[in-house]
Design a protein around this motif. Structure first.
Motif, PDB file in Angstrom:
ATOM      1  N   ALA A 100       0.722  -1.090  -0.021  1.00 43.79           N
ATOM      2  CA  ALA A 100      -0.079  -0.058  -0.103  1.00 43.79           C
ATOM      3  C   ALA A 100       0.905   1.237  -0.050  1.00 43.79           C
ATOM      4  CB  ALA A 100      -1.065  -0.032   1.256  1.00 43.79           C
ATOM      5  N   ALA A 103      -0.215   7.301   3.304  1.00 40.92           N
ATOM      6  CA  ALA A 103       0.141   8.647   3.437  1.00 40.92           C
ATOM      7  C   ALA A 103       1.297   8.941   4.597  1.00 40.92           C
ATOM      8  CB  ALA A 103      -0.910   9.498   3.664  1.00 40.92           C
ATOM      9  N   ASP A 104       2.132   9.675   4.289  1.00 39.79           N
ATOM     10  CA  ASP A 104       3.143   9.966   5.415  1.00 39.79           C
ATOM     11  C   ASP A 104       2.589  11.212   6.303  1.00 39.79           C
ATOM     12  OD1 ASP A 104       5.309   8.184   4.541  1.00 39.79           O
ATOM     13  OD2 ASP A 104       5.692   9.836   2.945  1.00 39.79           O
ATOM     14  N   PRO A 132       1.870   7.125  11.513  1.00 42.69           N
ATOM     15  CA  PRO A 132       2.524   6.215  12.151  1.00 42.69           C
ATOM     16  C   PRO A 132       3.189   5.456  10.872  1.00 42.69           C
ATOM     17  CG  PRO A 132       0.256   5.574  12.397  1.00 42.69           C
ATOM     18  CD  PRO A 132       0.379   7.017  12.256  1.00 42.69           C
ATOM     19  N   LEU A 135       4.761  -0.313   8.576  1.00 44.31           N
ATOM     20  CA  LEU A 135       5.748  -1.133   8.369  1.00 44.31           C
ATOM     21  C   LEU A 135       6.894  -1.401   9.451  1.00 44.31           C
ATOM     22  CD1 LEU A 135       7.018  -3.101   6.229  1.00 44.31           C
ATOM     23  CD2 LEU A 135       8.270  -1.328   5.196  1.00 44.31           C
ATOM     24  N   GLY A 154       8.660  -4.814   2.656  1.00 44.83           N
ATOM     25  CA  GLY A 154       8.245  -3.498   2.345  1.00 44.83           C
ATOM     26  C   GLY A 154       8.451  -3.087   0.733  1.00 44.83           C
ATOM     27  N   PHE A 155       7.989  -1.885   0.647  1.00 41.11           N
ATOM     28  CA  PHE A 155       8.060  -1.245  -1.020  1.00 41.11           C
ATOM     29  C   PHE A 155       8.830  -0.018  -0.902  1.00 41.11           C
ATOM     30  CE2 PHE A 155       5.978  -3.747  -4.212  1.00 41.11           C
ATOM     31  CZ  PHE A 155       5.843  -4.872  -3.336  1.00 41.11           C
ATOM     32  N   LYS A 173      16.906   2.083   3.071  1.00 41.34           N
ATOM     33  CA  LYS A 173      15.505   2.044   3.461  1.00 41.34           C
ATOM     34  C   LYS A 173      15.305   0.790   4.108  1.00 41.34           C
ATOM     35  CE  LYS A 173      12.456   4.698   2.052  1.00 41.34           C
ATOM     36  NZ  LYS A 173      11.629   5.318   0.758  1.00 41.34           N
TER      37      LYS A 173
HETATM   38  O1  C5P Z   1       9.170   5.412   3.807  1.00 43.33           O
HETATM   39  P1  C5P Z   1       8.349   5.179   2.615  1.00 43.33           P
HETATM   40  O2  C5P Z   1       6.951   5.570   2.676  1.00 43.33           O
HETATM   41  O3  C5P Z   1       9.264   5.212   1.326  1.00 43.33           O
HETATM   42  O4  C5P Z   1       8.260   3.532   2.726  1.00 43.33           O
HETATM   43  C1  C5P Z   1       7.530   2.689   2.049  1.00 43.33           C
HETATM   44  C2  C5P Z   1       7.014   1.467   2.601  1.00 43.33           C
HETATM   45  O5  C5P Z   1       6.694   1.748   3.801  1.00 43.33           O
HETATM   46  C3  C5P Z   1       5.831   0.778   1.858  1.00 43.33           C
HETATM   47  O6  C5P Z   1       6.059  -0.515   2.244  1.00 43.33           O
HETATM   48  C4  C5P Z   1       4.643   1.359   2.726  1.00 43.33           C
HETATM   49  O7  C5P Z   1       3.711   0.413   2.459  1.00 43.33           O
HETATM   50  C5  C5P Z   1       5.432   1.572   4.230  1.00 43.33           C
HETATM   51  N1  C5P Z   1       4.598   2.596   4.850  1.00 43.33           N
HETATM   52  C6  C5P Z   1       3.976   2.236   6.232  1.00 43.33           C
HETATM   53  N2  C5P Z   1       3.492   3.211   6.764  1.00 43.33           N
HETATM   54  C7  C5P Z   1       3.846   4.793   6.328  1.00 43.33           C
HETATM   55  C8  C5P Z   1       4.291   4.926   5.380  1.00 43.33           C
HETATM   56  C9  C5P Z   1       4.881   3.879   4.412  1.00 43.33           C
HETATM   57  O8  C5P Z   1       3.777   1.139   6.439  1.00 43.33           O
HETATM   58  N3  C5P Z   1       3.103   5.576   7.128  1.00 43.33           N
END
Ligand code: C5P
Length: 238
Positions: A100, A103-104, A132, A135, A154-155, A173
């Motif tokens: 998925a 959203a950060d 939060p 992952l 993770g992606f 990462k």
């Molecule tokens: O840090 P970034 O967004 O690039 O990391 C991508 C990975 O972290 C994806 O596997 C995404 O599903 C996961 N992710 C998450 N929670 C967040 C942001 C990204 O689990 N808030």
């Protein structure tokens, strides 16, 4: 089917797919362009490998799997809802694949009524707060409790730049997040988002490298092919 065709028979796999929506008020949201195609392809690949698959879906620009595909579906909207769904589902699973696009950030406050234009012509300000990292939190919970998914995938979408190779950034990462595999999508041109085809690099953690070797596996072609390769690599870690 011979057993080797179904390496995930008897295993439970949780996959997240699509984008999230972060509410601003009752009618508006912040979202992203994730189509959900790669995550759905992963769920199908895991099902094809014999797994019991639970697919947690955010916003999509494609059709979800049909009810006769044998994949259980759960719909979520926000990153916080996704976090709760993953926490619940991953307590009892062998593999978690976090495809998925989460959203950060989310709006710090959600209006109870629609945000109105004001008579003084002032531009409204939206304050964002961090979501939060689901992952990273799932990895941390596994280290803390010794329970949770055996394999966490993770992606990452990285463009890289003049000084930074995307594969190196993805390796960093992978270490930061602490997951077992990280799938790198190289973005920047018109690649990946919403497209049928893709190119991915599958990177293994230090520990996973003992099984998979140190060299990232590169797969070009359909999202189905990429998904099958990710599931195959992840299966070898069980
Ligand atoms: O840090 P970034 O967004 O690039 O990391 C991508 C990975 O972290 C994806 O596997 C995404 O599903 C996961 N992710 C998450 N929670 C967040 C942001 C990204 O689990 N808030």
């Amino acid at each position: 089917h011979p057993v080797h065709d179904e390496p995930l028979r008897g295993r439970r796999v949780v996959v997240t797919a699509g984008g999230t929506r972060e509410a601003l008020d009752p009618v508006r949201f912040l979202g992203n362009r994730s189509s959900g195609r790669q995550g759905i392809a992963l769920a199908r690949a895991a099902r094809q490998a014999g797994a019991d698959v639970h697919l947690i879906l955010g916003t999509l620009e494609t059709e979800p799997p049909a009810s006769d595909e044998g994949i259980s579906l759960e719909h979520i909207e926000s990153a916080q809802q996704l976090g709760a769904a993953v926490a619940e589902a991953s307590a009892e699973c062998d593999m978690l694949i976090m495809a998925a696009a989460v959203a950060d950030f989310r709006p710090l406050t959600v209006g109870e009524s629609k945000i109105k234009k004001t008579d003084d012509g002032q531009d409204p300000t939206i304050t964002l707060t961090r979501n939060p990292d689901i992952l990273a939190e799932t990895v941390a919970a596994r280290s803390r409790t010794g329970k949770g998914p055996t394999v966490i995938v993770g992606f990452a979408a990285e463009t890289g730049d003049a000084e930074h190779d995307p594969v190196d950034l993805a390796g960093q990462k992978l270490q930061r997040k602490g997951c077992d595999l990280l799938v790198l999508n190289q973005v920047g041109t018109d690649l990946v988002f919403g497209r049928e085809d893709t190119e991915v690099h599958i990177l293994a953690s230090q520990q996973s490298q003992q099984v998979l070797g140190a060299e990232p596996l590169t797969v070009a072609g359909s999202k189905t092919r990429a998904a099958q390769a990710v599931v195959a690599q992840a299966s070898r870690l069980l």
